[in-house]
Write an enzyme that holds these catalytic residues in place. Structure first.
Site, PDB file in Angstrom:
ATOM      1  N   SER A   1     -12.095  -7.822 -27.923  1.00 32.97           N
ATOM      2  CA  SER A   1     -12.708  -9.058 -27.438  1.00 32.97           C
ATOM      3  C   SER A   1     -14.006  -9.396 -28.154  1.00 32.97           C
ATOM      4  O   SER A   1     -14.007  -9.661 -29.348  1.00 32.97           O
ATOM      5  CB  SER A   1     -12.909  -8.946 -25.921  1.00 32.97           C
ATOM      6  OG  SER A   1     -13.300 -10.173 -25.363  1.00 32.97           O
TER       7      SER A   1
ATOM      8  N   ASP B   1     -14.955 -16.378 -28.601  1.00 37.70           N
ATOM      9  CA  ASP B   1     -15.259 -14.997 -28.961  1.00 37.70           C
ATOM     10  C   ASP B   1     -14.107 -14.435 -29.777  1.00 37.70           C
ATOM     11  O   ASP B   1     -13.182 -15.166 -30.159  1.00 37.70           O
ATOM     12  CB  ASP B   1     -15.557 -14.150 -27.720  1.00 37.70           C
ATOM     13  CG  ASP B   1     -14.329 -13.930 -26.846  1.00 37.70           C
ATOM     14  OD1 ASP B   1     -13.384 -14.741 -26.936  1.00 37.70           O
ATOM     15  OD2 ASP B   1     -14.311 -12.962 -26.070  1.00 37.70           O
TER      16      ASP B   1
ATOM     17  N   ASP C   1     -11.405 -12.709 -29.406  1.00 38.37           N
ATOM     18  CA  ASP C   1      -9.990 -12.895 -29.049  1.00 38.37           C
ATOM     19  C   ASP C   1      -9.745 -14.228 -28.358  1.00 38.37           C
ATOM     20  O   ASP C   1      -8.655 -14.484 -27.866  1.00 38.37           O
ATOM     21  CB  ASP C   1      -9.481 -11.733 -28.194  1.00 38.37           C
ATOM     22  CG  ASP C   1     -10.082 -11.703 -26.802  1.00 38.37           C
ATOM     23  OD1 ASP C   1     -11.186 -12.243 -26.622  1.00 38.37           O
ATOM     24  OD2 ASP C   1      -9.455 -11.119 -25.893  1.00 38.37           O
TER      25      ASP C   1
ATOM     26  N   ASP D   1     -10.704 -15.683 -25.569  1.00 40.44           N
ATOM     27  CA  ASP D   1     -10.459 -15.884 -24.141  1.00 40.44           C
ATOM     28  C   ASP D   1     -11.700 -16.390 -23.412  1.00 40.44           C
ATOM     29  O   ASP D   1     -11.667 -16.607 -22.206  1.00 40.44           O
ATOM     30  CB  ASP D   1      -9.922 -14.609 -23.481  1.00 40.44           C
ATOM     31  CG  ASP D   1     -10.924 -13.465 -23.463  1.00 40.44           C
ATOM     32  OD1 ASP D   1     -11.982 -13.571 -24.116  1.00 40.44           O
ATOM     33  OD2 ASP D   1     -10.629 -12.445 -22.795  1.00 40.44           O
TER      34      ASP D   1
END
Length: 444
Positions: free
Chosen positions: A102, A241, A243, A245
């Site tokens: 992430s 960010d 990833d 999400d």
């Protein structure tokens, strides 16, 4: 019984250190495959990843482990976490897997899973996988070994899905938008989504090299986006960010909007359209001003523990749709089963377009309370709950603030730190109160 490997968002750690090693991930893949074979005749698993250099290594190990248990694999290459959740559901697959850490830097990586419905899996499922990891392997017969293939059109499928969450009656024509993909998983899809909806797109953080994910760009370093918006004379900036999400937005004046503010805009827009919004979910850290503003509009507000997983659980249990965190994890469960930075940005821009007002205007009257957060390092074995001085100071400050502020004290889940947060209408008061609590925590 506690989990050994799984945390609040899958398995995560430093690459090369257990459990983020090729040998463990091979065992993990085999264990997941065995669990799936218990409920599926011929399971098919989708594997996506972000742009970390270690993703290649871990992807290969995970693929081998799954294949060895008789599970077929579809590989997407770099793709946002919410894209994997969507495609797993859309393609009726058995499981979705994302290799990502992430918002962390490239040195870390992790693995998280989505069910066939595109939802995060239960603690019970994770416990079953952990038991299978510890058990001896059961290799499939040669004729039953799984196959692997690439899903070449995965990015295009996801772009179309994102666009479908934006009203067909609206477009982004006439808007210049800077898209910062954090040199992460959305680098090749996020700009296309906004461009195909009509925006003039400027790209930053869209040149990953395996090492630069979340490095001075993206939602964890929004100053790069603020500067790019000003330099390019853009109307808005979107920061994702690693990833994709989570999301933050910036307007033409360089004002940064966090997840608390964006959640309010999403709720207010639904109300303006005459849609019922019985309630919304934030976290213990959500700014008090948002709670007050929503309650004034007749919307119940509930706080979950910090973490989008807990926000999601609370939404599902109450049958509500909208929730989020200040960090930019936003949920609109009538649009997607999980947090999606691109989809969330589109919901905010849609609100701006159909109300004919800027984001700042949509937030008129919602002035965030100043917050002061101090991380207090705890001595080994120190139990902050037994600190009488801290308890007395907390009560005293709570009485001083009354209904015009609040105190939150909670331990870090990953470090020997106590997080002390004070929120008040006056910034100086918030700082002074937080300092008093920090001193009490250290010296008590």
């Amino acid at each position: 019984m506690s989990r050994k490997y799984f945390g609040t968002d899958g398995i995560r750690g430093e690459v090369g250190t257990s459990p983020i090693t090729p040998d463990f991930v091979l065992r993990l893949g085999h264990a997941v495959g065995r669990v799936l074979r218990g409920t599926h005749d011929r399971p098919v698993v989708l594997i996506g990843k972000d742009t970390r250099i270690s993703g290649y290594m871990l992807e290969s190990a995970l693929e081998a482990g799954l294949n060895s248990a008789g599970v077929d694999v579809m590989l997407t290459g770099p793709l946002p976490t919410p894209a994997v959740a969507y495609l797993t559901r859309a393609l009726r697959l058995s499981l979705g897997v994302v290799i990502s850490a992430s918002h962390n830097h490239f040195m870390d990586n992790g693995i998280k899973f989505f069910s066939a419905r595109g939802e995060k899996l239960s603690d019970a499922w994770e416990m079953e996988v952990e038991a299978a990891i510890e058990a001896p392997p059961q290799w499939s017969d040669s004729s039953q070994i799984g196959r692997a293939r690439r899903l070449h059109d995965a990015p295009g499928r996801y772009v179309e899905f994102c666009k479908s969450t934006f009203s067909n009656e609206l477009s982004l024509k006439g808007l210049k938008i800077v898209v910062d993909a954090a040199n992460g998983a959305a680098y090749h899809v996020a700009p296309d989504v906004f461009h195909e909806l009509g925006a003039d797109v400027v790209r930053i953080g869209c040149e990953p090299d395996g090492l630069n994910i979340n490095d001075g760009v993206g939602a964890t370093s929004p100053q790069a986006l603020v500067e790019a918006v000003r330099m390019n004379g853009a109307d808005y900036g979107v920061a994702l960010d690693g990833d994709a999400d989570r999301v933050l937005l910036v307007d033409r004046n360089g004002r940064l909007y966090n997840g608390d503010e964006l959640l309010y805009v999403m709720v207010a827009d639904r109300l303006a359209q005459g849609e019922p919004v019985p309630g919304a979910v934030g976290t213990l850290m959500t700014n008090m001003a948002v709670e007050v503003a929503l309650q004034q509009r007749g919307v119940e507000f509930v706080r979950a523990k910090v973490g989008d997983r807990y926000v999601l659980e609370e939404l599902v249990s109450r049958g509500w749709q909208l929730g989020g965190e200040g960090s930019g994890h936003l949920l609109a469960l009538d649009k997607h089963t999980t947090g999606d930075g691109i989809v969330s940005a589109l919901q905010v821009l849609q609100a701006q377009q159909r109300n004919g007002r800027s984001i700042a205007e949509l937030l008129d009257g919602v002035e965030l309370f100043p917050q002061t957060l101090i991380n207090v390092r705890l001595a080994a074995g120190q139990d902050w709950k037994l600190n009488d001085r801290l308890a007395r100071e907390r009560i005293a400050i709570g009485n001083e603030l009354g209904q015009s502020g609040r105190v939150l004290i909670r331990p870090s889940g990953t470090e020997p730190l106590l997080r002390v947060m004070v929120e008040a209408r006056d910034a100086a008061q918030a700082r002074l109160c937080a300092d008093r609590l920090a001193v009490a925590a250290q010296e008590g």
